[in-house]
Design an enzyme around this catalytic site. Structure first.
Site, PDB file in Angstrom:
ATOM      1  N   HIS A   1      -7.175   0.714  -6.562  1.00 57.96           N
ATOM      2  CA  HIS A   1      -7.385  -0.185  -5.417  1.00 57.96           C
ATOM      3  C   HIS A   1      -7.996  -1.485  -5.968  1.00 57.96           C
ATOM      4  CE1 HIS A   1      -7.596  -1.497  -1.427  1.00 57.96           C
ATOM      5  NE2 HIS A   1      -8.469  -0.654  -0.897  1.00 57.96           N
TER       6      HIS A   1
ATOM      7  N   CYS B   1     -16.238   1.246   0.495  1.00 54.85           N
ATOM      8  CA  CYS B   1     -15.027   0.454   0.742  1.00 54.85           C
ATOM      9  C   CYS B   1     -14.658   0.458   2.218  1.00 54.85           C
ATOM     10  CB  CYS B   1     -13.882   0.984  -0.102  1.00 54.85           C
ATOM     11  SG  CYS B   1     -13.616   2.766   0.078  1.00 54.85           S
TER      12      CYS B   1
ATOM     13  N   ARG C   1     -13.157  -9.111   1.026  1.00 57.63           N
ATOM     14  CA  ARG C   1     -11.734  -8.795   0.817  1.00 57.63           C
ATOM     15  C   ARG C   1     -10.899 -10.049   1.099  1.00 57.63           C
ATOM     16  NH1 ARG C   1     -10.040  -3.532   1.070  1.00 57.63           N
ATOM     17  NH2 ARG C   1      -8.129  -4.488   0.307  1.00 57.63           N
TER      18      ARG C   1
ATOM     19  N   ASP D   1     -17.183   6.746  -1.378  1.00 54.37           N
ATOM     20  CA  ASP D   1     -15.885   6.628  -0.695  1.00 54.37           C
ATOM     21  C   ASP D   1     -15.662   7.958   0.032  1.00 54.37           C
ATOM     22  OD1 ASP D   1     -13.251   6.002   0.027  1.00 54.37           O
ATOM     23  OD2 ASP D   1     -12.428   6.267  -1.987  1.00 54.37           O
TER      24      ASP D   1
ATOM     25  N   ARG E   1       0.887  -1.177   0.000  1.00 54.55           N
ATOM     26  CA  ARG E   1       0.000   0.000   0.000  1.00 54.55           C
ATOM     27  C   ARG E   1       0.921   1.223   0.000  1.00 54.55           C
ATOM     28  NH1 ARG E   1      -5.327   1.222   3.484  1.00 54.55           N
ATOM     29  NH2 ARG E   1      -6.056  -0.072   1.782  1.00 54.55           N
TER      30      ARG E   1
ATOM     31  N   GLN F   1      -9.851  -4.109  -3.738  1.00 51.53           N
ATOM     32  CA  GLN F   1     -11.174  -3.647  -3.316  1.00 51.53           C
ATOM     33  C   GLN F   1     -12.213  -3.934  -4.407  1.00 51.53           C
ATOM     34  OE1 GLN F   1     -11.976  -1.922  -0.248  1.00 51.53           O
ATOM     35  NE2 GLN F   1     -13.986  -2.510  -0.981  1.00 51.53           N
TER      36      GLN F   1
END
Ligand code: CP
Ligand code: NVA
Length: 312
Positions: A137, A272, A300, A232, A110, A140
């Site tokens: 991402h 998310c 996930r 988001d 990340r 996700q």
């Protein structure tokens, strides 16, 4: 094909998952099928990564990504090693990558900048998985598609509406939804539109799939007919100094009951996480029966297991 599991596992052609489009259309569908299979039958895969070690680099905070990768690796019989903090400060990125390359079988990272994850991939020979960058991402988006499929059935013909910042999560969703035959619409204020190159890529994919892709300032236009409504945070990690300005710009884009009423009555609400109640989503919406945010979080784990199985 590798392994001797109930479901044959196809190895992904690209060495790394740096961006969503590193998976072919066929591989994308297979990851989603395998994610559903490992969710149904987790015990089958409990030693699939035996003897493998995976380094996890986190330049930014994480709850879901970090814990679901750690758990996925553990439940597949592998080992994970965590390194948090900035990469490439104490020593050059290329040296970090070449050290890891000698020790581990894969890297999950990340990072602030997409160029960092690209550097890790360039300077190591082991698979590198993007666990969020400024641009994408992908993990996700995989879990999200698994969730929509569970809740709404066949993805082709469904409409996903994203209301909010045209940023990493929105980019991955538009690239992935367009390939899977979903219509995609994004509503955001001026100045917060998605990256034009990524929109152009998604438009090309939508043309191939025969689906529509629209970027608009008008939430009503995006939400009309939507089967899934996604948002988001308005202020992503690293943008904290812009929070006040962003709160003002995004105020008309809060997903509240009024906005949800513009979508199909049976639309699911997606996020998310982490969520800021009172900003991008109202408390009644995220707590409503339409909200599938914890299914997304659960998936996930399964989607990343599928990815690890296909990449390692
Ligand atoms: N959705 C997501 O990536 O959550 P974390 O930032 O907690 O990992
Ligand atoms: N856009 C958010 C997503 C967090 C999972 C961020 O980058 O902070």
């Amino acid at each position: 094909m590798v392994g001797s599991f109930a479901c044959e596992i196809m190895r992904i052609g690209a060495a790394d998952l740096l961006r969503d489009l590193d998976l072919t259309d066929d591989e994308l569908r297979r990851v989603l099928d395998l994610a559903a299979e490992v969710k149904r039958n987790p015990a089958e895969y409990r030693s699939a990564l035996a003897g493998k070690s995976i380094a996890m680099i986190f330049e930014k905070p994480s709850l879901r990504t970090r814990l679901t990768f750690e758990l996925a690796i553990k439940q597949l019989g592998g080992d994970s090693l965590l390194m948090d903090g900035p990469v490439g400060v104490r020593e050059p990125l290329k040296d970090v990558a070449r050290n890891l390359d000698r020790w581990v079988n894969g890297i999950v990272a990340r990072v602030f900048a997409q160029t960092t994850i690209e550097g890790l991939a360039e300077w190591s020979s082991v698979p590198v998985i993007n666990a969020l960058s400024d641009l994408y991402h992908p993990c996700q988006a995989l879990a999200d598609m698994q969730t929509v499929r569970e809740r709404c059935g066949e993805l082709r013909g469904l409409k996903l509406a994203f209301v909010g910042d045209g940023n990493n999560v929105a980019h991955s969703l538009m690239l992935t939804a367009s390939r899977l035959g979903m219509d995609f619409a994004l509503a955001c204020p001026p100045g917060y539109t998605p990256n034009p190159d990524i929109v152009a890529q998604a438009e090309a994919l939508a043309a191939i799939s025969g689906t529509s892709l629209c970027v608009t300032e008008d939430p009503a236009r995006a939400l009309g007919g939507a089967h899934a409504v996604y948002t988001d945070v308005w202020t992503s990690m690293g943008q904290e100094q812009e929070a006040g300005m962003r709160r003002r710009a995004f105020a008309p884009y809060q997903v509240n009951e009024e906005l949800m009423a513009l979508a199909r009555p049976d639309a699911v609400f997606m996020h998310c996480l982490p969520a800021k109640r009172g900003e991008e989503v109202s408390d009644p919406v995220i707590e409503s029966g339409q909200s599938v945010v914890f299914d997304q979080a659960e998936n996930r784990l399964h989607a990343q297991k599928a990815l690890l199985l296909m990449m390692l």
